[in-house]
Design a protein around this motif. Structure first.
Motif, PDB file in Angstrom:
ATOM      1  N   ARG A  68     -36.670  13.143  38.656  1.00 29.93           N
ATOM      2  CA  ARG A  68     -36.063  12.787  39.933  1.00 29.93           C
ATOM      3  C   ARG A  68     -34.590  13.158  40.010  1.00 29.93           C
ATOM      4  O   ARG A  68     -34.115  13.655  41.038  1.00 29.93           O
ATOM      5  CB  ARG A  68     -36.237  11.281  40.175  1.00 29.93           C
ATOM      6  CG  ARG A  68     -35.875  10.803  41.560  1.00 29.93           C
ATOM      7  CD  ARG A  68     -36.004   9.278  41.633  1.00 29.93           C
ATOM      8  NE  ARG A  68     -37.331   8.821  41.268  1.00 29.93           N
ATOM      9  CZ  ARG A  68     -38.321   8.610  42.138  1.00 29.93           C
ATOM     10  NH1 ARG A  68     -38.120   8.832  43.422  1.00 29.93           N
ATOM     11  NH2 ARG A  68     -39.500   8.178  41.720  1.00 29.93           N
ATOM     12  N   GLU A 448     -42.048  18.519  44.186  1.00 32.77           N
ATOM     13  CA  GLU A 448     -40.697  19.028  44.445  1.00 32.77           C
ATOM     14  C   GLU A 448     -40.143  19.697  43.197  1.00 32.77           C
ATOM     15  O   GLU A 448     -39.546  20.778  43.271  1.00 32.77           O
ATOM     16  CB  GLU A 448     -39.797  17.873  44.883  1.00 32.77           C
ATOM     17  CG  GLU A 448     -38.378  18.285  45.216  1.00 32.77           C
ATOM     18  CD  GLU A 448     -37.519  17.097  45.638  1.00 32.77           C
ATOM     19  OE1 GLU A 448     -36.710  16.634  44.819  1.00 32.77           O
ATOM     20  OE2 GLU A 448     -37.688  16.625  46.777  1.00 32.77           O
ATOM     21  N   SER A 545     -28.841  15.029  60.512  1.00 33.68           N
ATOM     22  CA  SER A 545     -30.162  14.694  61.017  1.00 33.68           C
ATOM     23  C   SER A 545     -30.306  15.195  62.440  1.00 33.68           C
ATOM     24  O   SER A 545     -29.388  15.108  63.238  1.00 33.68           O
ATOM     25  CB  SER A 545     -30.372  13.171  60.979  1.00 33.68           C
ATOM     26  OG  SER A 545     -31.566  12.845  61.642  1.00 33.68           O
ATOM     27  N   GLY A 562     -34.802   6.251  52.487  1.00 34.10           N
ATOM     28  CA  GLY A 562     -35.705   6.661  51.431  1.00 34.10           C
ATOM     29  C   GLY A 562     -36.267   8.044  51.685  1.00 34.10           C
ATOM     30  O   GLY A 562     -35.698   8.831  52.461  1.00 34.10           O
ATOM     31  N   LYS A 563     -37.385   8.337  51.043  1.00 35.85           N
ATOM     32  CA  LYS A 563     -38.023   9.640  51.161  1.00 35.85           C
ATOM     33  C   LYS A 563     -39.474   9.443  51.597  1.00 35.85           C
ATOM     34  O   LYS A 563     -40.182   8.593  51.050  1.00 35.85           O
ATOM     35  CB  LYS A 563     -37.963  10.377  49.820  1.00 35.85           C
ATOM     36  CG  LYS A 563     -38.579  11.768  49.840  1.00 35.85           C
ATOM     37  CD  LYS A 563     -38.365  12.489  48.504  1.00 35.85           C
ATOM     38  CE  LYS A 563     -36.919  12.902  48.332  1.00 35.85           C
ATOM     39  NZ  LYS A 563     -36.722  13.799  47.160  1.00 35.85           N
ATOM     40  N   THR A 565     -43.219   9.717  51.645  1.00 42.80           N
ATOM     41  CA  THR A 565     -44.192  10.061  50.605  1.00 42.80           C
ATOM     42  C   THR A 565     -45.592  10.315  51.157  1.00 42.80           C
ATOM     43  O   THR A 565     -46.407  10.968  50.498  1.00 42.80           O
ATOM     44  CB  THR A 565     -44.272   8.943  49.550  1.00 42.80           C
ATOM     45  OG1 THR A 565     -44.493   7.687  50.210  1.00 42.80           O
ATOM     46  CG2 THR A 565     -42.985   8.863  48.757  1.00 42.80           C
ATOM     47  N   VAL A 584     -42.582   5.298  52.909  1.00 37.11           N
ATOM     48  CA  VAL A 584     -41.265   5.785  52.492  1.00 37.11           C
ATOM     49  C   VAL A 584     -40.955   5.204  51.120  1.00 37.11           C
ATOM     50  O   VAL A 584     -41.059   3.979  50.922  1.00 37.11           O
ATOM     51  CB  VAL A 584     -40.179   5.367  53.507  1.00 37.11           C
ATOM     52  CG1 VAL A 584     -38.787   5.693  52.965  1.00 37.11           C
ATOM     53  CG2 VAL A 584     -40.406   6.061  54.841  1.00 37.11           C
ATOM     54  N   GLU A 585     -40.602   6.059  50.185  1.00 33.22           N
ATOM     55  CA  GLU A 585     -40.216   5.585  48.864  1.00 33.22           C
ATOM     56  C   GLU A 585     -38.740   5.224  48.871  1.00 33.22           C
ATOM     57  O   GLU A 585     -37.887   6.026  49.242  1.00 33.22           O
ATOM     58  CB  GLU A 585     -40.477   6.651  47.802  1.00 33.22           C
ATOM     59  CG  GLU A 585     -40.169   6.162  46.399  1.00 33.22           C
ATOM     60  CD  GLU A 585     -40.179   7.278  45.378  1.00 33.22           C
ATOM     61  OE1 GLU A 585     -39.220   8.082  45.398  1.00 33.22           O
ATOM     62  OE2 GLU A 585     -41.124   7.353  44.582  1.00 33.22           O
ATOM     63  N   GLY A 609     -41.654  14.397  51.969  1.00 33.10           N
ATOM     64  CA  GLY A 609     -40.496  14.868  51.200  1.00 33.10           C
ATOM     65  C   GLY A 609     -39.179  14.731  51.926  1.00 33.10           C
ATOM     66  O   GLY A 609     -38.114  14.842  51.313  1.00 33.10           O
ATOM     67  N   ASP A 610     -39.223  14.472  53.258  1.00 35.30           N
ATOM     68  CA  ASP A 610     -37.985  14.323  54.029  1.00 35.30           C
ATOM     69  C   ASP A 610     -37.240  13.054  53.643  1.00 35.30           C
ATOM     70  O   ASP A 610     -37.855  11.998  53.420  1.00 35.30           O
ATOM     71  CB  ASP A 610     -38.291  14.263  55.529  1.00 35.30           C
ATOM     72  CG  ASP A 610     -38.529  15.634  56.146  1.00 35.30           C
ATOM     73  OD1 ASP A 610     -38.400  16.631  55.426  1.00 35.30           O
ATOM     74  OD2 ASP A 610     -38.841  15.688  57.352  1.00 35.30           O
ATOM     75  N   SER A 611     -35.922  13.138  53.586  1.00 35.28           N
ATOM     76  CA  SER A 611     -35.086  11.942  53.429  1.00 35.28           C
ATOM     77  C   SER A 611     -34.848  11.351  54.806  1.00 35.28           C
ATOM     78  O   SER A 611     -34.557  12.077  55.760  1.00 35.28           O
ATOM     79  CB  SER A 611     -33.753  12.301  52.770  1.00 35.28           C
ATOM     80  OG  SER A 611     -33.961  12.762  51.450  1.00 35.28           O
ATOM     81  N   ASN A 613     -33.463   7.758  57.302  1.00 36.91           N
ATOM     82  CA  ASN A 613     -32.566   6.607  57.409  1.00 36.91           C
ATOM     83  C   ASN A 613     -33.032   5.677  58.520  1.00 36.91           C
ATOM     84  O   ASN A 613     -33.767   6.085  59.424  1.00 36.91           O
ATOM     85  CB  ASN A 613     -31.137   7.081  57.699  1.00 36.91           C
ATOM     86  CG  ASN A 613     -30.534   7.810  56.509  1.00 36.91           C
ATOM     87  OD1 ASN A 613     -30.332   7.221  55.460  1.00 36.91           O
ATOM     88  ND2 ASN A 613     -30.270   9.094  56.681  1.00 36.91           N
TER      89      ASN A 613
END
Length: 624
Positions: A68, A448, A545, A562-563, A565, A584-585, A609-611, A613
């Motif tokens: 990670r 990733e 964003s 988060g990201k 998943t 979301v992780e 895989g997107d971050s 908020n």
């Protein structure tokens, strides 16, 4: 190996043997698990000369952190350490049916993981279950025995109204019956007092002849005293960390214990001069990781109340920092014991420490208890981690799983074999069986990693924060790097400022990603990095964003950064209020994100895989 017989000697010899944790638990506890393999290899040959019973080098959170954050292959780390440390046992921490992940894995995954770990160089498997449910240890212990490795059956020590020494002794006898070669008392939160240590070891000595290995953290300042009393009662092996990476939330200092036991019947026989040389080398290495040091890694007797393990508190502080909520640490520490009681007093060790800790954090950050419930919290209340040692609070369980009935069987009995399906999913992406195992444990992070590896773009996060002047120039810190499109003579390049180092001779290194290629430049100020000379270079900021702010009642948002998943729906699908539409992780746990209304999914604005908020619309749902 030169030390092959030490385990046998430990049965009938008062000499104390030492496992040093500097390459695993120590930096996990103090530096948020960020030590890189290159720094480990630098000191490996010296560590190999000491004569330790073992060196703990793998497992725990290091597997996840390698992928990670460090962009390293953890299997390759193991092989490199085995090559650099030929004469000392290498030890790993294995979470039973959880392996090094955060859920239970099918038996075929567990067996293959243990087999490949042994082939890679693991000599000692310390195997534990977070709930002390021995059903979750059966397969991993049998697999480790099959490899001819040393098997340490671990008892997770904790204090609560439902935990007793008699219960721990009963578990020890079960572990012995399952084939354990060594018993480990795993005091992950530094709760073991000197009196309790003596009493527990004394009771174990009455019932078993297996060597006893003591593991504790110095979080409450008790560990060295507890070790001494445990040794006097008959413990054979202790976990320590070289002093420059010891004490606080890590293990007690190696040199201090070696000196304390010198010229006693329990003398370790280790060379203090060599240990001092290693400590000096590690002290220099540690300086590189200053940004990962936490104010919560020192001795704090509040540990005796909150019961947070050493590795957990530094990671928790780092996670709160990433959520811009480090100021809420005290609130989280107050909430932790409450959540733990509601969950039936699980020992706080990964993964239950992460489940309890993340749920407590979400309770605090959202301002409403159990408003947001992670997938892991739901699985815990369903019984998918095993049987808790105490009674579950039924109101908390109902908030998590409604009227669903918890399971009673061994959780892994419900899992179908996974490896063949995973191999098919990874066709063309996996280079080895180890890759398939990595994907089994951390699918999103692994994909990733594989993609970046294929492109030759494995770039670890910088060791340094952005320079102070970066903020003055409008550049945000490392965790939210600035991005630009830069046009030079008509050619457009995408540039990300991803970090900066210390100044040297008036100049500072800045790390830039130019069209995904990492470059380092030495300049006096950031202004030289992004110049705006008219007609030559034009720089335009790229918005961090492009997702709209939530405005309508059907706008789907995440409660924490988060990201993504998983995405559970497609555009055009009908959903009911409360349905899970994506996950979301955050803080290593999966958080379900639900539809706020019943209706039709009109737009999906994210991909896996997107971050993301909390101030972004991830999906739009409209009423029919």
């Amino acid at each position: 190996m030169a030390l092959k017989k030490n385990g046998e000697k430990a049965k009938n010899n008062k000499k104390t043997f030492i496992t040093d944790t500097v390459l695993r638990d120590a930096h996990q506890s103090l530096l948020a698990t960020r030590m890189r393999t290159s720094d480990m290899v630098e000191v490996a040959s010296l560590l190999d000369k000491v004569g330790y019973w073992s060196l703990e080098v793998w497992g725990g959170a290091t597997f996840d952190a390698c992928l990670r954050f460090l962009k390293e292959d953890p299997w390759e780390r193991l092989k490199l350490l085995r090559k650099a440390i030929p004469n000392t046992r290498l030890q790993m921490l294995l979470r039973g049916q959880n392996l090094v992940g955060y859920r239970h894995y099918a038996d075929d995954v567990v067996k293959k993981f243990v087999e490949r770990a042994a082939q890679g160089g693991v000599d000692v498997f310390r195997i534990f279950d977070a709930l002390n449910d021995t059903r979750n240890l059966e397969v991993a212990m049998a697999a480790a025995k099959k490899t001819k490795a040393t098997v340490e059956g671990a008892i997770c020590y904790t204090t609560s109204p439902v935990h007793t020494h008699e219960g721990f002794v009963k578990m020890a006898l079960a572990l012995e019956g399952m084939g354990a070669d060594v018993l480990c008392i795993k005091d992950m939160a530094g709760l073991l007092t000197p009196g309790a240590a003596y009493g527990l070891v004394e009771k174990l000595r009455e019932k078993t002849k297996l060597p006893i290995h003591m593991h504790s953290h110095d979080s409450s300042g008790l560990a060295s005293m507890s070790y001494l009393k445990a040794i006097e009662a008959g413990a054979n092996i202790i976990d320590t960390a070289i002093s420059s990476m010891g004490s606080g939330t890590a293990q007690p200092p190696t040199e201090s214990l070696v000196a304390a036991l010198k010229d006693t019947p329990y003398d370790t026989g280790l060379d203090l001069a060599l240990l001092t040389e290693i400590a000096d080398r590690v002290r220099t290495i540690r300086k590189k990781y200053k940004r990962f040091e936490s104010e919560y890694t020192g001795i704090n007797t509040r540990t005796l109340v909150a019961q947070i393990p050493g590795g957990m508190i530094s990671n928790l502080a780092q996670q709160l920092k990433e959520q811009n909520a480090l100021d809420r640490m005290e609130d989280v520490l107050k909430e932790l014991p409450v959540v733990r009681k509601e969950m039936g007093y699980p020992p706080l060790v990964t993964p239950t420490s992460q489940v309890v800790g993340t749920q407590a954090t979400l309770n605090v950050l959202t301002g409403e208890r159990y408003k947001v419930i992670t997938s892991e919290t739901k699985n815990y209340f369903k019984g998918l981690y095993g049987t808790p040692p105490g009674r579950i609070d039924e109101s908390a369980r109902k908030k998590a799983i409604g009227d669903e009935k918890p399971i009673k069987c061994r959780p892994a009995d419900l899992l179908e074999p996974e490896l063949d399906n995973l191999a098919r999913e990874l066709e063309g992406k996996a280079r080895s069986v180890e890759d398939i195992l990595t994907y089994a444990l951390f699918p999103v992070v692994a994909l990733e990693f594989f993609e970046q590896r294929e492109k030759g773009r494995l770039e670890p996060e910088p060791l340094e924060e952005m320079a102070p002047e970066a903020g003055e120039k409008g550049i945000t810190p490392h965790l939210a790097p600035s991005e630009f499109n830069i046009t030079v003579h008509g050619e457009k390049y995408r540039v990300k400022v991803s970090g900066a180092g210390h100044k040297s001779e008036g100049k500072r290194p800045f790390f830039l990603k130019i069209d995904d290629r990492l470059e380092e430049v030495m300049v006096e100020s950031l202004q030289e990095v992004i110049p705006t000379t008219a007609g030559v270079i034009e720089a335009e900021s790229i918005p961090q964003s492009v997702r709209p702010k939530p405005k309508k009642e059907g706008d789907v948002i995440t409660p924490v950064p988060g990201k993504v998943t998983s995405i559970k729906v497609d555009a055009g699908d009908r959903v009911a209020e409360g349905d899970t539409v994506l996950t979301v992780e955050a803080m290593k746990m999966e958080n379900e994100v639900h539809s706020p209304i019943s209706g039709v999914v009109k737009k999906i604005l994210v991909k896996i895989g997107d971050s993301v908020n909390p101030d972004e619309t991830l999906m739009e749902v409209e009423k029919e």
